[in-house]
Design a protein around this motif. Structure first.
Motif, PDB file in Angstrom:
ATOM      1  N   ASN A  43      -5.413  -0.431  -7.331  1.00  0.00           N
ATOM      2  CA  ASN A  43      -5.495  -0.271  -9.175  1.00  0.00           C
ATOM      3  C   ASN A  43      -4.524   0.804  -8.680  1.00  0.00           C
ATOM      4  O   ASN A  43      -4.397   2.067  -8.535  1.00  0.00           O
ATOM      5  CB  ASN A  43      -6.528  -0.848 -10.104  1.00  0.00           C
ATOM      6  CG  ASN A  43      -6.996  -2.349 -10.400  1.00  0.00           C
ATOM      7  OD1 ASN A  43      -6.255  -3.214 -10.661  1.00  0.00           O
ATOM      8  ND2 ASN A  43      -8.205  -2.199 -10.311  1.00  0.00           N
ATOM      9  N   ASN A  44      -4.261   1.080 -10.644  1.00  0.00           N
ATOM     10  CA  ASN A  44      -3.646   2.556 -10.759  1.00  0.00           C
ATOM     11  C   ASN A  44      -2.706   3.106  -9.010  1.00  0.00           C
ATOM     12  O   ASN A  44      -3.054   3.856  -9.223  1.00  0.00           O
ATOM     13  CB  ASN A  44      -4.282   3.625 -11.190  1.00  0.00           C
ATOM     14  CG  ASN A  44      -4.232   4.830 -11.508  1.00  0.00           C
ATOM     15  OD1 ASN A  44      -2.696   4.677 -12.001  1.00  0.00           O
ATOM     16  ND2 ASN A  44      -4.677   5.707 -12.027  1.00  0.00           N
ATOM     17  N   LEU A  45      -2.255   1.995  -8.771  1.00  0.00           N
ATOM     18  CA  LEU A  45      -1.241   2.428  -7.450  1.00  0.00           C
ATOM     19  C   LEU A  45      -0.520   3.807  -7.694  1.00  0.00           C
ATOM     20  O   LEU A  45      -0.339   4.237  -8.821  1.00  0.00           O
ATOM     21  CB  LEU A  45      -0.118   1.070  -7.160  1.00  0.00           C
ATOM     22  CG  LEU A  45      -0.823   0.234  -6.181  1.00  0.00           C
ATOM     23  CD1 LEU A  45      -0.607  -0.957  -6.371  1.00  0.00           C
ATOM     24  CD2 LEU A  45      -1.653   0.931  -5.531  1.00  0.00           C
ATOM     25  N   LYS A  46      -0.563   4.399  -6.787  1.00  0.00           N
ATOM     26  CA  LYS A  46       0.282   6.084  -6.534  1.00  0.00           C
ATOM     27  C   LYS A  46       1.138   5.910  -5.150  1.00  0.00           C
ATOM     28  O   LYS A  46       1.356   4.598  -4.828  1.00  0.00           O
ATOM     29  CB  LYS A  46      -0.489   6.711  -6.303  1.00  0.00           C
ATOM     30  CG  LYS A  46      -1.641   6.986  -7.271  1.00  0.00           C
ATOM     31  CD  LYS A  46      -2.970   8.417  -6.900  1.00  0.00           C
ATOM     32  CE  LYS A  46      -3.927   8.233  -8.480  1.00  0.00           C
ATOM     33  NZ  LYS A  46      -4.788   9.085  -7.739  1.00  0.00           N
ATOM     34  N   PRO A  47       2.113   5.747  -6.009  1.00  0.00           N
ATOM     35  CA  PRO A  47       3.594   6.648  -4.833  1.00  0.00           C
ATOM     36  C   PRO A  47       2.701   6.453  -2.940  1.00  0.00           C
ATOM     37  O   PRO A  47       3.420   6.236  -2.030  1.00  0.00           O
ATOM     38  CB  PRO A  47       4.236   7.567  -4.940  1.00  0.00           C
ATOM     39  CG  PRO A  47       4.676   7.722  -6.719  1.00  0.00           C
ATOM     40  CD  PRO A  47       3.178   7.699  -6.657  1.00  0.00           C
ATOM     41  N   GLU A  48       1.857   7.384  -3.066  1.00  0.00           N
ATOM     42  CA  GLU A  48       0.620   8.307  -1.683  1.00  0.00           C
ATOM     43  C   GLU A  48       0.516   6.824  -1.249  1.00  0.00           C
ATOM     44  O   GLU A  48      -0.145   7.085   0.108  1.00  0.00           O
ATOM     45  CB  GLU A  48      -0.065   9.250  -2.112  1.00  0.00           C
ATOM     46  CG  GLU A  48      -0.925  10.008  -2.711  1.00  0.00           C
ATOM     47  CD  GLU A  48      -0.771  10.016  -4.140  1.00  0.00           C
ATOM     48  OE1 GLU A  48       0.778  10.459  -4.269  1.00  0.00           O
ATOM     49  OE2 GLU A  48      -0.581  10.300  -5.188  1.00  0.00           O
TER      50      GLU A  48
END
Length: 125
Positions: free
Chosen positions: A83-88
């Motif tokens: 969830n709430n994926l980030k570029p990193e």
């Protein structure tokens, strides 16, 4: 034993993805499962693990609260909900299976006997 990971893709920051890892050749119930990832130019790192008995889960500290590992022994499938994926979080994600795994070794890649081919997750900003 063979592992087949799937579910990766291109998503935007804040999106969710669920990765799947199907085991074939032996029943999933006999294996502890782990997810690892490898970003470009970086070493493979532990993401999450779930033991075969009791279903105890372990997560990388930096991912607690966003990622959830689970298993369905009937479907012979392990999952990683992100969830709430980030570029990193962009990386190739690998699932792995271990026939004998003590709790303290869940995060150690060399503790796992079998590996899937990996599925690419790309998170755009």
């Amino acid at each position: 034993v063979q592992l087949q990971a799937s579910g990766g893709g291109l998503v935007q920051a804040g999106d969710s993805l669920r990765l799947s890892c199907v085991i074939s050749g032996r029943p999933l119930r006999g294996y502890s499962m782990g997810w690892f990832r490898q970003a470009p130019g970086k070493e493979r790192e532990f993401v999450a693990g779930i033991r075969s008995t009791g279903g105890t889960t372990v997560y990388a500290d930096s991912l607690k609260g966003r990622f959830t590992i689970s298993r369905d022994n009937i479907k012979n499938t392990a999952y990683l909900l992100m969830n709430n994926l980030k570029p990193e979080d962009t990386a190739v994600y690998y699932c792995a299976a271990a026939s004998r795994l003590i709790y303290s070794q869940i995060g150690v890649a060399s503790s796992y006997d079998y590996w899937g081919q990996g599925t690419l997750v790309t998170v755009s900003s």
